[in-house]
Design an enzyme around this catalytic site. Structure first.
Site, mmCIF file in Angstrom:
data_model
loop_
_atom_site.group_PDB
_atom_site.id
_atom_site.type_symbol
_atom_site.label_atom_id
_atom_site.label_comp_id
_atom_site.label_asym_id
_atom_site.label_seq_id
_atom_site.Cartn_x
_atom_site.Cartn_y
_atom_site.Cartn_z
ATOM 1 N N GLY A 143 -0.961 67.267 30.379
ATOM 2 C CA GLY A 143 -0.991 68.669 29.977
ATOM 3 C C GLY A 143 -0.048 69.013 28.838
ATOM 4 N N HIS A 193 11.415 85.648 33.313
ATOM 5 C CA HIS A 193 12.415 85.551 32.248
ATOM 6 C C HIS A 193 13.221 86.843 32.090
ATOM 7 C CE1 HIS A 193 10.504 81.880 31.365
ATOM 8 N NE2 HIS A 193 9.626 82.297 30.492
ATOM 9 N N ALA A 252 0.490 65.331 33.933
ATOM 10 C CA ALA A 252 1.112 64.507 32.893
ATOM 11 C C ALA A 252 0.372 64.552 31.565
ATOM 12 C CB ALA A 252 1.207 63.065 33.383
#
Length: 516
Positions: A33, A262, A31
């Protein structure tokens, strides 16, 4: 000479209301980060502003740092206020949103932390919080397994009062063996239908529109094959360097960071066969078929069909920037690639003989992500009497960023009594055409995860099929002679060797020149 023609919808559409998320408590590991601050919180704030969130929606940030709740909320507020993704930010709106946020300090390496988290969530539910639990693992991949196992040991994977799901960020492993091991850990704790492996590219409007463009338009689907298409190129270029992520990038590199997820996802959507329906099972199965039809490379093929590069000092927007080896956290003699180009071949009936070229790099001359489908030239150049009448091949390009949209390049006659031609570009941009802002990728994907729609997330067999292609390349690079790095200056179009990949066929990459 190129003329641009704008494409517009044939009707006016009101901005559609986004669907409502299920009531739930979102537990974010990592949290404090960078991902939580830059992407997750701005996206969640935007969803709350447009009315997508249930009154029974809460966020529990889990981190190692000693932070009180107010300090944690202030940190997130600063990030949301500066974010381009939080498009509706106001101080008043944040005050309402911040009431949903709590902080729970936990060391995920300590097994006792997870029963304590379970008690904390039970106490929240006793006070009216939703029993539905969505865990989001936004930590370094080195601690994925301990978090997953900790949740299972504390019984947080089982929920008799509602549903439980888990979202796992990339990188999903670093090779085939580690991805398989992580998958085994995941499915030993959570059922596959509750696992959401996130690839934020799949949340972008243009990526989703590839399927509509292909399968919703009879004009295009009959020519989407080897009989009409020469080659396909997929580009993900950015002007940014590694910034403060040098230590992460040293362990990852461009091939693992971008191509292994991706770029292969974009390739599979471009090449897949029609699914039976636009649902998670059908779409993901068709993508796996494409990935399975690509043969892993031998070391000899990798030497011929891949290029790696590392940026040196140069200029971006007229300003000097350092080379990769001068970035914080990077070894002075680093051999990590910041650029990768790969030629893939799909051995199936539709695509036999059509090369798919992918390239990705940092510190290139332009921010651009697009898929360009290059069609064959007409069999006879009947309008080639004049030098300026040379007709370029038709190209359909899906622009993913910036300015999401689609362009179609074709030839038209120039005004006048003589037969002179011009290359014309039909240009469709989402924002201008529909007059509305599209949700950012993380908004779409977070909303889907809270609604239980896994269509835009990757499945176990997809991840492993991707690594079956990438791991042999990594192994081949380790055994091939070292490339002389750096081999392209910042602000350029990448290594010259990447241009040669296409030049040997008489082709070239689409320009990265911002003025092109």
């Amino acid at each position: 000479m190129t003329t641009i023609v704008e494409a517009r919808p044939t009707a006016t559409y009101a901005t559609p209301a986004l669907p409502k998320a299920d009531p739930c408590t979102l537990i974010i590991f990592g949290a404090s980060g960078d991902l939580t601050r830059r992407k997750l919180i701005p996206a969640l704030y935007d969803l709350a502003c447009v009315g997508c969130m249930s009154p029974h929606f809460d966020i529990v940030g889990v981190g190692r740092q000693e932070l009180d709740e107010e300090a944690f909320r202030r940190r997130l507020e600063e990030a949301a206020a500066q974010s381009k993704d939080a498009r509706n930010f106001t101080a008043e709106g944040w005050r309402d949103f911040a009431k949903r946020i709590t902080y729970f300090r936990a060391d995920t390496g300590n097994p006792k932390s997870f029963p304590e988290l379970a008690r904390h969530l039970s106490e929240m539910q006793a006070k009216g919080a939703s029993p539905n639990l969505l865990f989001y693992v936004a930590t370094p991949s080195s601690v994925f397994a301990e978090i997953i196992q900790g949740l299972g040991n504390a019984g947080l994977n089982r929920n008799q009062k509602g549903w439980t799901r888990i979202v796992v960020e990339k990188p999903f492993g670093r090779d085939l063996a580690s991805a398989q091991a992580l998958n085994r850990t995941l499915v030993s704790v959570f059922p596959e239908e509750s696992i959401y492996r996130i690839d934020h590219y799949l949340g972008k409007e243009t990526v989703q529109n590839i399927l509509v463009f292909r399968f919703g338009n009879f004009l295009f689907e009959p020519v989407w094959n080897r009989n009409y298409i020469d080659y396909v190129e997929i580009t993900a270029a950015e002007t940014l360097g590694v910034e403060q992520r040098g230590s992460f990038y040293e362990e990852t590199g461009a091939l693992r960071d971008m191509v292994a997820n991706h770029m292969l996802q974009l390739l599979s959507l471009t090449a897949m066969e029609p699914p039976l329906a636009f649902d998670a099972g059908s779409v993901r199965s068709k993508k796996v078929e494409v990935l399975s039809a690509i043969r892993p490379m031998t070391p000899e093929e990798a030497a011929e069909r891949t290029v790696r590069g590392e940026y040196g000092p140069g200029q971006i927007d007229g300003k000097p920037v350092p080379g990769y080896r001068q970035e914080p956290g990077v070894a002075p003699g680093s051999r990590t690639e910041t650029f990768a180009a790969v030629q893939f071949s799909i051995d199936n009936w539709r695509w036999a003989g059509v090369p798919f070229f992918v390239r990705t790099g940092k510190r290139l001359s332009r921010n651009l992500t697009e898929i360009a489908v290059h069609f064959k030239r007409t069999p006879q150049q009947i309008f080639a009497q004049e030098a300026d009448s040379d007709i370029e091949r038709n190209v359909i390009a899906f622009r993913i960023q910036p300015n999401e949209g689609i362009t179609v390049d074709f030839a038209a006659k120039r005004p006048g009594t003589e037969m002179h031609t011009a290359n014309v570009q039909l240009n469709f941009r989402y924002r201008e055409a529909f007059g509305t802002k599209t949700p950012v990728a993380y908004e779409t994907l977070l909303l889907d995860a809270m609604r239980g729609d896994a269509t835009l997330f990757t499945r176990r067999d997809e991840v492993e099929a991707e690594w079956r292609l990438i791991t042999p390349i990594e192994d081949a690079w380790a055994g091939l002679p070292a490339v002389k790095f750096p081999n392209y200056p910042a602000g350029s179009n990448g290594p010259e060797a990447a241009d040669m990949m296409l030049a040997r066929y008489g082709w070239r990459w689409r320009s990265l020149d911002p003025l092109a």
